[in-house]
Design a protein around this motif. Structure first.
Motif, mmCIF file in Angstrom:
data_model
loop_
_atom_site.group_PDB
_atom_site.id
_atom_site.type_symbol
_atom_site.label_atom_id
_atom_site.label_comp_id
_atom_site.label_asym_id
_atom_site.label_seq_id
_atom_site.Cartn_x
_atom_site.Cartn_y
_atom_site.Cartn_z
ATOM 1 N N LEU A 77 0.829 -1.215 0.000
ATOM 2 C CA LEU A 77 0.000 0.000 0.000
ATOM 3 C C LEU A 77 0.858 1.257 0.000
ATOM 4 C CD1 LEU A 77 -2.845 -1.000 2.503
ATOM 5 C CD2 LEU A 77 -2.769 -1.257 0.021
ATOM 6 N N SER A 78 1.953 1.213 0.747
ATOM 7 C CA SER A 78 2.868 2.356 0.796
ATOM 8 C C SER A 78 3.499 2.618 -0.572
ATOM 9 C CB SER A 78 3.957 2.104 1.838
ATOM 10 O OG SER A 78 4.886 3.163 1.858
ATOM 11 N N THR A 83 0.918 4.089 -2.983
ATOM 12 C CA THR A 83 0.685 5.507 -2.663
ATOM 13 C C THR A 83 1.799 6.389 -3.228
ATOM 14 O OG1 THR A 83 -0.464 4.887 -0.622
ATOM 15 C CG2 THR A 83 0.290 7.163 -0.796
ATOM 16 N N GLU A 84 3.048 5.927 -3.087
ATOM 17 C CA GLU A 84 4.184 6.699 -3.596
ATOM 18 C C GLU A 84 4.154 6.825 -5.117
ATOM 19 O OE1 GLU A 84 6.594 8.538 -2.119
ATOM 20 O OE2 GLU A 84 5.269 8.230 -0.404
ATOM 21 N N LYS A 90 1.560 9.293 -5.996
ATOM 22 C CA LYS A 90 2.047 10.636 -5.640
ATOM 23 C C LYS A 90 2.998 11.189 -6.697
ATOM 24 C CE LYS A 90 4.311 13.192 -1.885
ATOM 25 N NZ LYS A 90 4.911 13.090 -0.524
ATOM 26 N N TYR A 138 -2.995 11.461 -4.481
ATOM 27 C CA TYR A 138 -2.378 10.491 -3.565
ATOM 28 C C TYR A 138 -2.938 10.624 -2.151
ATOM 29 C CZ TYR A 138 0.568 13.899 -1.091
ATOM 30 O OH TYR A 138 1.008 14.924 -0.304
ATOM 31 N N LYS A 139 -3.411 11.826 -1.794
ATOM 32 C CA LYS A 139 -3.983 12.036 -0.460
ATOM 33 C C LYS A 139 -5.251 11.201 -0.283
ATOM 34 C CE LYS A 139 -2.133 16.751 -0.151
ATOM 35 N NZ LYS A 139 -2.471 18.199 -0.097
ATOM 36 N N VAL A 151 -5.859 8.434 -1.904
ATOM 37 C CA VAL A 151 -5.406 7.045 -1.888
ATOM 38 C C VAL A 151 -4.853 6.682 -0.515
ATOM 39 C CG1 VAL A 151 -3.734 5.421 -2.866
ATOM 40 C CG2 VAL A 151 -4.963 7.003 -4.365
ATOM 41 N N ASP A 152 -4.042 7.558 0.048
ATOM 42 C CA ASP A 152 -3.468 7.299 1.371
ATOM 43 C C ASP A 152 -4.560 7.193 2.427
ATOM 44 O OD1 ASP A 152 -1.181 7.056 3.187
ATOM 45 O OD2 ASP A 152 -1.820 9.002 3.954
ATOM 46 N N PHE A 197 -6.339 3.822 2.043
ATOM 47 C CA PHE A 197 -5.547 2.689 2.532
ATOM 48 C C PHE A 197 -5.468 2.665 4.056
ATOM 49 C CE2 PHE A 197 -2.902 2.386 -1.656
ATOM 50 C CZ PHE A 197 -3.997 1.779 -2.264
ATOM 51 N N GLN A 198 -5.292 3.817 4.677
ATOM 52 C CA GLN A 198 -5.205 3.860 6.144
ATOM 53 C C GLN A 198 -6.513 3.402 6.776
ATOM 54 O OE1 GLN A 198 -2.362 4.240 7.687
ATOM 55 N NE2 GLN A 198 -1.421 4.565 5.683
#
Length: 298
Positions: free
Chosen positions: A27-28, A31-32, A35, A44-45, A47-48, A51-52
């Motif tokens: 997931l990290s 996200t990158e 981004k 990306y915000k 998406v982050d 995922f969180q």
């Protein structure tokens, strides 16, 4: 017995922790990539945040890797509202460092050859009507001879049906080569802006092709909701330049190009990384799809 139970529970907890770490790493990385490459630099915000939230709920914990990838695809598309997002688990993936670019290209071409480079059916129908059922765009270098043979076969027909109802898209170079058969001169069709490189390129048809061009004749394009990406582009540009009539369903609505990434050497990730703009209309078919001239069910 108690010791065995304790060891089993300890092993399960370690396995669960390792699995969660693997999920978090995937997931990290996704996200990158969003981004750094996605068209909208703020997406990306979303998406982050997605995922969180899913991590806290434990949504992915009990899934196998194939189902995990499928659910990621679904959630990315729903959250970002972009059908080009795609995640797939590759069971037998060979890392780039273990396979040269030439070896990988050879393997891809062999797989595409087994599907005849997307050309499912080519026929001459009653009334001297040509018919091409085209399902996807492989590399132009590998597909050129098959495309030329296809176009030579229908060259003497009075009119042509291009069936794109199952066409899921593919390589931009092959799209331009295919379109070149319907334009008598080199034509600048669209620009493509790439966010990561901050560059814009112009995409054009070519004057010369290996087979016979199909010019000044009636062309009909069949579409469905499954017609996607480069498949939509054929319908869009031939319609805009009044070279073909589009019949069928409104298409999927995915205009923009993607970049391919490997995540944790296990998952293929597609991220929409640029924007296409038609030089004829100043627009594209992103989200809207291509609207048929005659709208009927597929």
């Amino acid at each position: 017995m108690k010791k065995i139970c304790i060891r089993a529970c300890f092993f399960i907890s370690l396995f669960t922790a390792a699995q969660k770490n693997d999920i978090s790493a995937v997931l990290s990385d996704i996200t990158e990539k969003v981004k750094s490459h996605y068209i909208d630099k703020e997406t990306y915000k979303k998406v982050d945040s997605l995922f969180q939230s899913e991590l806290k709920k434990g949504t992915f914990n009990q899934l196998n890797k194939k189902d995990f990838a499928a659910l990621l695809t679904q959630k990315l598309r729903t959250t970002v509202k972009d059908e080009h997002f795609f995640v797939k688990y590759l069971d037998n993936y060979i890392p780039e460092k273990q396979m040269s670019e030439k070896e990988r290209e050879t393997l891809n071409n062999e797989n595409n050859r087994l599907e005849n480079f997307g050309f499912e059916t080519v026929q001459r129908l009653p009334g001297n009507i040509g018919y091409i059922n085209y399902k996807g765009f492989a590399s132009p270098e590998a597909s050129e001879r098959t495309l030329a043979a296809t176009m030579d076969f229908v060259a003497n027909t009075h009119s042509l049906i291009i069936d794109l109802r199952e066409n899921g898209g593919g390589e931009n170079g092959m799209l331009l080569l295919f379109l070149s058969y319907f334009f008598d001169q080199k034509t600048d069709l669209y620009t493509t802006w790439f966010r990561h490189d901050q560059k814009t390129v112009t995409d054009s048809t070519q004057t010369k092709v290996s087979g016979q061009k199909y010019l000044h004749k009636k062309i009909y394009i069949l579409t469905s909701k499954k017609t996607f990406s480069a498949g939509e582009a054929v319908a869009y540009f031939l319609q805009q330049y009044k070279l073909a009539e589009v019949i069928g369903e409104k298409t999927g609505g995915a205009a923009n190009p993607v970049d391919h990434f490997m995540v944790q050497n296990q998952y293929l990730l597609l991220v929409p990384a640029g924007k296409i703009t038609s030089l004829a209309t100043g627009k594209n078919w992103e989200h809207t799809g291509v609207i048929p001239d005659q709208e009927v069910k597929k």
